[in-house]
Design a protein around this motif. Structure first.
Motif, PDB file in Angstrom:
ATOM      1  N   ALA A  62      18.042 -39.409 -18.118  1.00  8.71           N
ATOM      2  CA  ALA A  62      16.763 -39.046 -18.069  1.00  8.71           C
ATOM      3  C   ALA A  62      15.686 -40.400 -18.271  1.00  8.71           C
ATOM      4  CB  ALA A  62      17.161 -38.266 -18.675  1.00  8.71           C
ATOM      5  N   ALA A  63      16.495 -40.979 -19.174  1.00  5.76           N
ATOM      6  CA  ALA A  63      15.724 -42.074 -19.437  1.00  5.76           C
ATOM      7  C   ALA A  63      16.731 -43.833 -19.905  1.00  5.76           C
ATOM      8  CB  ALA A  63      15.066 -42.422 -20.550  1.00  5.76           C
ATOM      9  N   THR A  64      15.824 -44.485 -19.793  1.00  4.06           N
ATOM     10  CA  THR A  64      16.586 -45.893 -20.780  1.00  4.06           C
ATOM     11  C   THR A  64      16.176 -46.671 -22.009  1.00  4.06           C
ATOM     12  OG1 THR A  64      17.892 -46.554 -18.083  1.00  4.06           O
ATOM     13  CG2 THR A  64      18.063 -48.392 -20.001  1.00  4.06           C
ATOM     14  N   MET A  65      16.516 -46.483 -22.856  1.00  7.68           N
ATOM     15  CA  MET A  65      16.270 -47.043 -23.967  1.00  7.68           C
ATOM     16  C   MET A  65      17.571 -48.755 -24.467  1.00  7.68           C
ATOM     17  SD  MET A  65      17.061 -45.213 -26.906  1.00  7.68           S
ATOM     18  CE  MET A  65      19.200 -44.668 -27.433  1.00  7.68           C
ATOM     19  N   THR A  66      16.425 -49.706 -25.300  1.00  7.42           N
ATOM     20  CA  THR A  66      17.178 -50.564 -25.234  1.00  7.42           C
ATOM     21  C   THR A  66      17.865 -50.316 -26.944  1.00  7.42           C
ATOM     22  OG1 THR A  66      17.079 -53.078 -25.124  1.00  7.42           O
ATOM     23  CG2 THR A  66      14.656 -51.988 -25.997  1.00  7.42           C
ATOM     24  N   HIS A 106      22.043 -54.068 -26.475  1.00  8.29           N
ATOM     25  CA  HIS A 106      22.015 -53.661 -25.066  1.00  8.29           C
ATOM     26  C   HIS A 106      21.802 -52.214 -24.408  1.00  8.29           C
ATOM     27  CE1 HIS A 106      24.507 -50.313 -26.723  1.00  8.29           C
ATOM     28  NE2 HIS A 106      25.669 -51.702 -27.093  1.00  8.29           N
ATOM     29  N   ASP A 107      21.497 -52.220 -23.443  1.00  9.75           N
ATOM     30  CA  ASP A 107      20.879 -51.070 -22.654  1.00  9.75           C
ATOM     31  C   ASP A 107      21.063 -49.380 -23.076  1.00  9.75           C
ATOM     32  OD1 ASP A 107      18.370 -52.257 -22.321  1.00  9.75           O
ATOM     33  OD2 ASP A 107      18.979 -52.359 -20.057  1.00  9.75           O
ATOM     34  N   VAL A 108      20.861 -48.751 -23.029  1.00  9.14           N
ATOM     35  CA  VAL A 108      21.387 -46.877 -23.503  1.00  9.14           C
ATOM     36  C   VAL A 108      21.217 -46.071 -22.739  1.00  9.14           C
ATOM     37  CG1 VAL A 108      21.741 -45.517 -24.644  1.00  9.14           C
ATOM     38  CG2 VAL A 108      22.168 -47.936 -25.751  1.00  9.14           C
ATOM     39  N   PRO A 145      26.234 -46.565 -23.770  1.00  7.50           N
ATOM     40  CA  PRO A 145      26.209 -48.277 -23.170  1.00  7.50           C
ATOM     41  C   PRO A 145      25.836 -48.852 -22.021  1.00  7.50           C
ATOM     42  CG  PRO A 145      28.000 -47.868 -24.675  1.00  7.50           C
ATOM     43  CD  PRO A 145      28.158 -46.269 -24.499  1.00  7.50           C
ATOM     44  N   VAL A 146      24.931 -49.547 -21.728  1.00  9.70           N
ATOM     45  CA  VAL A 146      25.416 -49.388 -20.774  1.00  9.70           C
ATOM     46  C   VAL A 146      25.322 -51.297 -20.750  1.00  9.70           C
ATOM     47  CG1 VAL A 146      23.596 -50.681 -18.691  1.00  9.70           C
ATOM     48  CG2 VAL A 146      22.789 -48.216 -19.651  1.00  9.70           C
TER      49      VAL A 146
END
Length: 176
Positions: free
Chosen positions: A127-131, A135-137, A150-151
């Motif tokens: 749905a979305a990416t956050m930092t 790391h990005d999530v 976690p990406v």
């Protein structure tokens, strides 16, 4: 700067956010979503999205400064004018984003990808990416259920762009 309607999400991408001002001469403190933010460079035209509308602006200067960029915009010459842009998102046309490396992707293109585990269980869609700073999530939703993944290489096993699918191997406790 000229004003207009909100940017078309199919042809543009947000690359940063105005988080404050610097000094008295109208410099904006911009937090880039993906440093070093080559899309926010002198001579580049950007859109500043704020309050449901946009303003076209040409970048006069851009320099890194303690985790943000100090950005000068043509026509913004004092602190008051800069302060009025606090909270604006910096948007650029997708065509102006730099090319990706072999295992790279942009946040905006991952939205809607189906996420499955290596065992074949469907978790939902991105749905979305956050930092988080580390790391990005990915925020993965399936109805009312939400997962924060976690990406990182230990979790993300494969990304199939043509099938719009991601396979993950969640760490113990990650899906609880």
């Amino acid at each position: 700067m000229t004003s207009g309607p909100p940017p078309d999400r199919r042809t543009t991408c947000a690359v940063g956010e105005v988080v404050g001002v610097h000094g008295l001469r109208g410099l904006l403190r911009v937090r880039p979503y993906h440093p070093p933010a080559p899309s926010i460079a002198p001579g580049r035209e950007v859109l500043l999205e704020q309050h449901g509308g946009t303003r076209r602006a040409r970048v006069r200067s851009a320099a890194p400064h303690g985790g943000v960029l100090l950005v000068g915009i043509e026509g913004i010459e004092d602190r008051s004018a800069a302060e009025a842009l606090r909270g604006a998102r910096v948007v650029v046309p997708l065509a102006e984003l730099p090319p990706l490396g072999p295992d790279e992707f942009y946040w905006h293109e991952m939205e809607g990808f189906t996420v499955e585990t290596t065992g074949g269980a469907r978790l939902g869609a991105i749905a979305a990416t956050m930092t988080t700073g580390l790391h990005d999530v990915w925020i993965v939703r399936d109805g009312a259920r939400e997962y924060l993944l976690p990406v990182v290489a230990e979790v993300v096993r494969s990304i199939d762009r043509s099938a719009r699918r991601v396979v993950v191997d969640p760490l113990d406790g990650l899906l609880d």
